[in-house]
Design a protein around this motif. Sequence first.
Motif, PDB file in Angstrom:
ATOM      1  N   SER B  92       0.956  -1.084  -0.170  1.00  0.00           N
ATOM      2  CA  SER B  92       0.067   0.210   0.149  1.00  0.00           C
ATOM      3  C   SER B  92       0.854   1.248   0.007  1.00  0.00           C
ATOM      4  O   SER B  92       0.486   2.337  -0.280  1.00  0.00           O
ATOM      5  CB  SER B  92      -0.813   0.053   1.162  1.00  0.00           C
ATOM      6  N   TRP B  95       2.149   3.103  -3.733  1.00  0.00           N
ATOM      7  CA  TRP B  95       0.814   3.758  -4.160  1.00  0.00           C
ATOM      8  C   TRP B  95       1.069   5.533  -4.325  1.00  0.00           C
ATOM      9  O   TRP B  95       1.800   5.996  -3.676  1.00  0.00           O
ATOM     10  CB  TRP B  95      -0.160   3.339  -3.327  1.00  0.00           C
ATOM     11  N   LYS B 100       3.984   6.818  -2.031  1.00  0.00           N
ATOM     12  CA  LYS B 100       3.971   7.059  -0.602  1.00  0.00           C
ATOM     13  C   LYS B 100       5.300   6.664   0.040  1.00  0.00           C
ATOM     14  O   LYS B 100       6.041   7.266   0.673  1.00  0.00           O
ATOM     15  CB  LYS B 100       2.805   6.518   0.184  1.00  0.00           C
ATOM     16  N   LEU B 187      -0.320   3.597   7.826  1.00  0.00           N
ATOM     17  CA  LEU B 187      -1.110   2.872   8.916  1.00  0.00           C
ATOM     18  C   LEU B 187      -2.445   2.151   8.603  1.00  0.00           C
ATOM     19  O   LEU B 187      -3.393   2.277   9.167  1.00  0.00           O
ATOM     20  CB  LEU B 187      -1.419   3.906  10.035  1.00  0.00           C
ATOM     21  N   LEU B 188      -2.511   1.896   7.161  1.00  0.00           N
ATOM     22  CA  LEU B 188      -3.678   1.226   6.656  1.00  0.00           C
ATOM     23  C   LEU B 188      -3.429  -0.392   6.983  1.00  0.00           C
ATOM     24  O   LEU B 188      -3.239  -1.185   5.803  1.00  0.00           O
ATOM     25  CB  LEU B 188      -3.801   1.734   5.291  1.00  0.00           C
ATOM     26  N   GLU B 217      -6.138   8.857  -1.525  1.00  0.00           N
ATOM     27  CA  GLU B 217      -6.684   8.287  -0.415  1.00  0.00           C
ATOM     28  C   GLU B 217      -7.646   9.187   0.391  1.00  0.00           C
ATOM     29  O   GLU B 217      -8.802   8.790   1.277  1.00  0.00           O
ATOM     30  CB  GLU B 217      -5.725   7.652   0.315  1.00  0.00           C
ATOM     31  N   ILE B 218      -7.385  10.624   0.381  1.00  0.00           N
ATOM     32  CA  ILE B 218      -8.103  11.517   1.087  1.00  0.00           C
ATOM     33  C   ILE B 218      -9.292  11.887   0.330  1.00  0.00           C
ATOM     34  O   ILE B 218     -10.449  11.939   0.793  1.00  0.00           O
ATOM     35  CB  ILE B 218      -7.467  12.860   1.100  1.00  0.00           C
ATOM     36  N   THR B 219      -9.281  11.965  -1.164  1.00  0.00           N
ATOM     37  CA  THR B 219     -10.205  12.095  -1.884  1.00  0.00           C
ATOM     38  C   THR B 219     -10.198  11.468  -3.096  1.00  0.00           C
ATOM     39  O   THR B 219      -9.519  11.408  -4.185  1.00  0.00           O
ATOM     40  CB  THR B 219     -10.305  13.755  -2.511  1.00  0.00           C
ATOM     41  N   PRO B 220     -10.989  10.268  -3.084  1.00  0.00           N
ATOM     42  CA  PRO B 220     -11.097   9.197  -4.332  1.00  0.00           C
ATOM     43  C   PRO B 220     -11.440   9.631  -5.524  1.00  0.00           C
ATOM     44  O   PRO B 220     -12.092  10.700  -5.463  1.00  0.00           O
ATOM     45  CB  PRO B 220     -11.957   8.182  -3.464  1.00  0.00           C
ATOM     46  N   VAL B 229     -10.309  -3.284  -5.566  1.00  0.00           N
ATOM     47  CA  VAL B 229      -9.524  -4.459  -5.100  1.00  0.00           C
ATOM     48  C   VAL B 229      -8.405  -3.738  -4.185  1.00  0.00           C
ATOM     49  O   VAL B 229      -7.628  -2.959  -4.656  1.00  0.00           O
ATOM     50  CB  VAL B 229      -8.883  -4.915  -6.510  1.00  0.00           C
ATOM     51  N   ASP B 230      -8.376  -4.463  -3.255  1.00  0.00           N
ATOM     52  CA  ASP B 230      -7.227  -4.012  -2.386  1.00  0.00           C
ATOM     53  C   ASP B 230      -5.737  -4.445  -2.665  1.00  0.00           C
ATOM     54  O   ASP B 230      -5.786  -5.672  -2.849  1.00  0.00           O
ATOM     55  CB  ASP B 230      -7.541  -4.600  -0.803  1.00  0.00           C
ATOM     56  N   CYS B 231      -4.798  -3.508  -2.972  1.00  0.00           N
ATOM     57  CA  CYS B 231      -3.597  -4.132  -3.303  1.00  0.00           C
ATOM     58  C   CYS B 231      -2.752  -4.993  -2.449  1.00  0.00           C
ATOM     59  O   CYS B 231      -1.754  -5.775  -2.807  1.00  0.00           O
ATOM     60  CB  CYS B 231      -2.877  -2.936  -3.822  1.00  0.00           C
TER      61      CYS B 231
END
Lengths: 596, 295
Positions: B92, B95, B100, B187-188, B217-220, B229-231
């Motif tokens: 994550s 990304w 990040k 922290l995800l 992630e703040i504003t999709p 889909v969670d990477c």
Amino acid sequence: MTFGAPAALWFLAVLPVIVLLHMLRTRRHDVRISSVLLWQRAREDVYAHAPLRRVQRSLLLLLQLLAASALVLALARPGVMVPSGGGQATVVVIDVSVRMQATDVAPSRFEAARAEAAAEIARGRGPVMVVRAGPQPSAVTGFVSPAAARDALASLVATDAPSQLERAVTFALGQRADGGRPRVVVFSDHVSTLSPSVEYRVVGQSNRNVAITAVRVEPTPGGMEAIVQVHNASKSAERVPLTVALDGVQILSRTVDLPPAMTVAIPVSVRGRGVLRARINPHDALSADDAGYAVIGDSPVRVLVLGERDRTLETAFQAAGADVTVARAPDAALMAQADLVVLNRTPAVNLPPGNYLLLATTSPDLPLAVDGAVVSPHILRSSGSHPVMRFVDLRDVVIGRTLAMHPRGGETLAEGEVPLIWAYQGAGLRAMVWGFALPESDLAVHPAFPILVHNALSWLTGSGSVYEAGQPWIVPARGQAQAVLLGPDGTRHVLAARGGQFVVPALERVGIYTLQVGGRSHRIAVNPAPAAVDITPGRPPLPASSVATAVASQHGVGLAPALLIVTLLVLLVEWTLWLRRLAPLGPATSRPVIRR
Amino acid sequence: MPTPLFDPAFLKKLETLSLRSRRPLRTGVRGERRSRTLGRGMEFADYRSYQSGDDYRHIDWSIYSRLDRLFVRLFSEDEEVNVHLLLDTSPSMVWGAPRKLDYAVQIAAAIGYVALANWDRVGAAAFGSRLQSLLPLQRSRSHIFRLFRFLGALPGPPQDASSLRQVMREYTHRTKRRGLLVIISDLLYPDGYEEGLALARYHRFDPFVVQVLSEDEITPTVRGDARLVDCETGQTLDVSVDAPALEAYTQGRDAYFRDLEAFCLRHEIDYIRTTTSIPVEDLILRYMRLGGLLQ
């Protein structure tokens, strides 16, 4: 509200389809993200597990339904009745039939209708057309100012004939003023068929009326016999005095008892010549139909029969009141003097202007080709509207042989495999061709034969002596350019020959008409039309879609353009909202957050 | 000092900074940092009443002569700080634009540089589901090169889901020297962050959490019907993203942040949340100084 195309409302079924499409979830595309953790913390209604989702309050869905509804309504072409605007064009249709002379409304139905029409015109400021609904509907004015329209209205008088109100309304509905559809207001005492978007003003109160509906004169062995028909159109029995006079000399006076809605025929023996006048004196609202007329013993019609002699035919013409002359070969001098020339199985000859009855022969002057003969034709059809075929029933007539006629104009009055009876007028000719001669059929033994001969004689020579008010009168010109028509009220009109005939479009007055042509005079009697005897005022119940026609001082306004604009606006709003929904939300914060 | 991470001017500015912790960092080793601990230093700090057993040499006789009471002088104790840099290299973190992880590496390098410049001991570790690589604590200026090399050659992201709890359990058992524990992560974690941070506090580390998020992630940016889909975990989530859904996401996101901030406050954990859209220089020189994390 009215709908021009109510069937389009079936398209409203698209609304549940839109809702269903809104509930359906589309095929999803995979989107890889860093983590679904934050999405899982969102509300449950973000998720979509089932193929159908619950219908939620959605402004977009609402707008879609609204747009679809507006579009469907526009397709249905709705209209509403709104109070008349001052500037809108108006067509005033006023009934001038004999019924409008009824005095059950003081001073008469016509005057009441005219006053109401004048008031209606005075209320508006737009142009006005006045349409006269008589036996021959016509526009009295074009679209003129209200003052000019009132003047035209004042010049109108009621006739003694029935009117063709529906034709007048159709004519009015076809008018356009400044590219728009004008308001149509009809003033009458009786409306049989309601038209949408037309305002009707009905006058009249009473249905009590007794009328003379016919005066027929028939030859009898002892002289002439007149049949006077009196009809009681009231709903109660009537007892009316009847007087009959010949050239002013009373020959009958009696009282006639009339059951309700019944016709009584009174025979009157007549000796001598002259104008027979029958008159009743009822206490009803309409006096214009209280007299009937007949012309007895006027100058007979001269018929010249050429070709093979046929005594049956000659006798039939004589029985119809004609003076019959017989000749073997065509003679120009004799033909010029005859009112009608009958060519019975003669070779084809050229026809000078005049009136002709051709039996089993033809002429190169007629637009008619003959290609041999047809044996034992069947009579399949006959005209129901042509005056020659009135009361003529040819169904049982057997024909052995007839000419194979191929007309290039005119009117076929009876036909089987080929035309059997054909009529033509034009180029100074008025002609009727029977494809068969009398010996080639059993027509002579049928009741239709004398009626057919009588009708043919009347039509070909214009010599019918009894007409109904409102009927046209057409007289062959026979080479004359002008004629003078004297009406029952003493009016005098000069008629010009057109197409070889003098035409009076409608006989609007009851009484004796005289047509003076080339030093000879023809007199006819015009009697009240039976169709106008019932003076019951009213109109049929308003259909649901035509309720607006009963609203006074209103006119129809189409809503379809406005609905289309609404549809576009709603779609625009929906599009804008959709774009706004696509716009990203502002970030939660652009600055780092520090907690310690 | 050639480095691909920062330009010399930025490094010059970093040399003027030092780390500030909310509590005394007791390493027991004298260092360059003036500790909040009062002890054997050279710089006077305070007085207190004499107690039995105090060193006579620290009694202030001049005060005794005036007040007729015994006071001893207290001095600030200079000691070094152990700075543990824990860098999340889970999928994550790879990304966002910029990534990040790249952003986190710069933060770790900056903090490590500040610490080494102040003669603190600095160690580093990369972790995903488990510890992946480790740079031991060292105290020397030349250690900065090893730190930069370590950060420039991080292992690839693990295939399985990250777990702070597992990593902290492993790290606290492997590392005996307590100190400032700088955790740079988004922290995800599928299994949550609470247990891992609480474990660090339990083992007397002084956690300093830097949460790095990307703007999407703040504003999709996803719209309409989609399958998320969670990477890391491969978990899927069918969503219909419209304005109400985004509003719900915003509420859920803010609730998550509130919970995280409340947890850190409750456990006396320094916390800073940033996005990759914030320049690292601004974050270090401006926001961390404003927040009191650096001085």
